[in-house]
Write an enzyme that holds these catalytic residues in place. Structure first.
Site, PDB file in Angstrom:
ATOM      1  N   GLU A  38       0.807  -1.218   0.000  1.00  0.00           N
ATOM      2  CA  GLU A  38       0.000   0.000   0.000  1.00  0.00           C
ATOM      3  C   GLU A  38       0.846   1.277   0.000  1.00  0.00           C
ATOM      4  O   GLU A  38       1.715   1.427   0.869  1.00  0.00           O
ATOM      5  CB  GLU A  38      -0.858  -0.032   1.290  1.00  0.00           C
ATOM      6  N   GLU A  42     -12.559   2.545   5.163  1.00  0.00           N
ATOM      7  CA  GLU A  42     -11.463   2.730   6.112  1.00  0.00           C
ATOM      8  C   GLU A  42     -11.236   4.217   6.353  1.00  0.00           C
ATOM      9  O   GLU A  42     -10.376   4.841   5.717  1.00  0.00           O
ATOM     10  CB  GLU A  42     -10.187   2.080   5.561  1.00  0.00           C
TER      11      GLU A  42
HETATM   12  O1  LIG Z   1      -1.467   3.496   8.307  1.00  0.00           O
HETATM   13  C1  LIG Z   1      -2.448   3.658   7.564  1.00  0.00           C
HETATM   14  O2  LIG Z   1      -2.905   4.788   7.337  1.00  0.00           O
HETATM   15  C2  LIG Z   1      -3.071   2.528   6.912  1.00  0.00           C
HETATM   16  O3  LIG Z   1      -3.925   2.701   6.083  1.00  0.00           O
HETATM   17  C3  LIG Z   1      -2.627   1.153   7.308  1.00  0.00           C
HETATM   18  O4  LIG Z   1      -3.246   0.141   6.608  1.00  0.00           O
END
Ligand SMILES: O=C(O)C(=O)CO
Length: 275
Positions: free
Chosen positions: A158, A253
């Protein structure tokens, strides 16, 4: 408030319980998510250490099983997030802890039926050679890829914003690592929030790189709150992803602006089921 009535993408949503419903203790969150209509959830690493003790892991599994939700994503142990750590993949000297964290996450994933693991790449470490860190990263990602393959799972990597020393800022940064690694079960996690904050070209990410995306997460910009609190065209980008062939999930999220339950009002109840 955004309008999902005309939404074309129909991608399934999963709720991230490390950011939403955090006003509740960890073990109460899955039941609350289920009551709110979600059938699938994801977590950052839910324990303080790379290897939780057996009772802690058992209690976590029971909380999920009793709630009747699926766990579709887990982060590997990232170090001390509150202190600024963002993963162990490239952290020289912590290889043993990384490997132990991978093994315990895969074991937990096997128990829960979870088949996606997010490997945070790690910050640049003062005094360490960046090229050496990247080389270690390839070794550690290969180890994680092998471990995941044993349970037919995949790893996602990511780009992050808000962490100066974290070197993966754009989809291109991640794709370069994936090209060097050459493993089919390691993919891009396209968090539209992080990518937008870092100034990445979301039109390209959501149309050109779709085949290499293993997961998508959303939050509005600015603020990292629920959709509708900022200016990011989240629905538009999800439509583009779907049109370009993405058929995976969308992780909800964000840091709720207000109580978590209220923050979900943008998402109709009937859109909270995985299938
Ligand atoms: O640390 C963060 O902002 C994340 O999205 C971890 O998955």
């Amino acid at each position: 408030m955004i309008d999902l009535a005309g939404s074309r993408h129909a991608l399934p949503y999963v709720l991230n319980l490390s950011m939403v419903f955090t006003e509740l203790p960890l073990l109460e969150r899955p039941e609350t998510a289920r009551a709110a209509g979600f059938t699938a959830v994801e977590y950052w690493w839910p324990f303080e250490t790379a290897v939780p003790d057996a009772a802690e892991a058992d209690a976590f599994v029971v909380s999920v099983e009793q709630a009747g939700v699926a766990v579709t994503g887990l982060n590997f142990f990232p170090g001390d997030m509150a202190a600024g750590d963002r993963g162990l993949v490239t952290w020289p000297g912590r290889e043993g802890e990384f490997a132990a964290g991978v093994a315990s996450a895969i074991e937990l994933g096997e128990r829960l039926g979870c088949r996606r693991f997010n490997a945070l790449y790690g910050n640049r470490i003062g005094g360490a050679d960046p090229a050496g860190q990247d080389k270690l990263g390839l070794e550690n990602l290969a180890l994680a890829s092998d471990a995941a393959a044993r349970i037919d799972a995949e790893i996602v990597l990511e780009p992050l914003s808000g962490a100066e020393k974290y070197p993966l800022k754009t989809a291109g940064d991640v794709l370069k690592v994936l090209d060097d690694l050459g493993r089919d079960n390691v993919k891009l996690l396209a968090d539209l929030y992080h990518l937008a904050v870092n100034g990445d070209d979301l039109d390209t990410v959501t149309t050109v790189h779709t085949g290499r995306i293993g997961h998508v997460q959303i939050a509005d910009v600015p603020g990292r709150h629920q959709p509708g609190t900022g200016t990011l065209d989240i629905e538009g980008y999800l439509d583009k992803l779907r049109t370009a062939g993405y058929r995976g999930q969308v992780g909800v999220e964000y840091e709720p602006d207000g109580p978590s339950a209220d923050s979900l009002s943008w998402l109709p109840f009937e859109r909270r089921r995985l299938a």
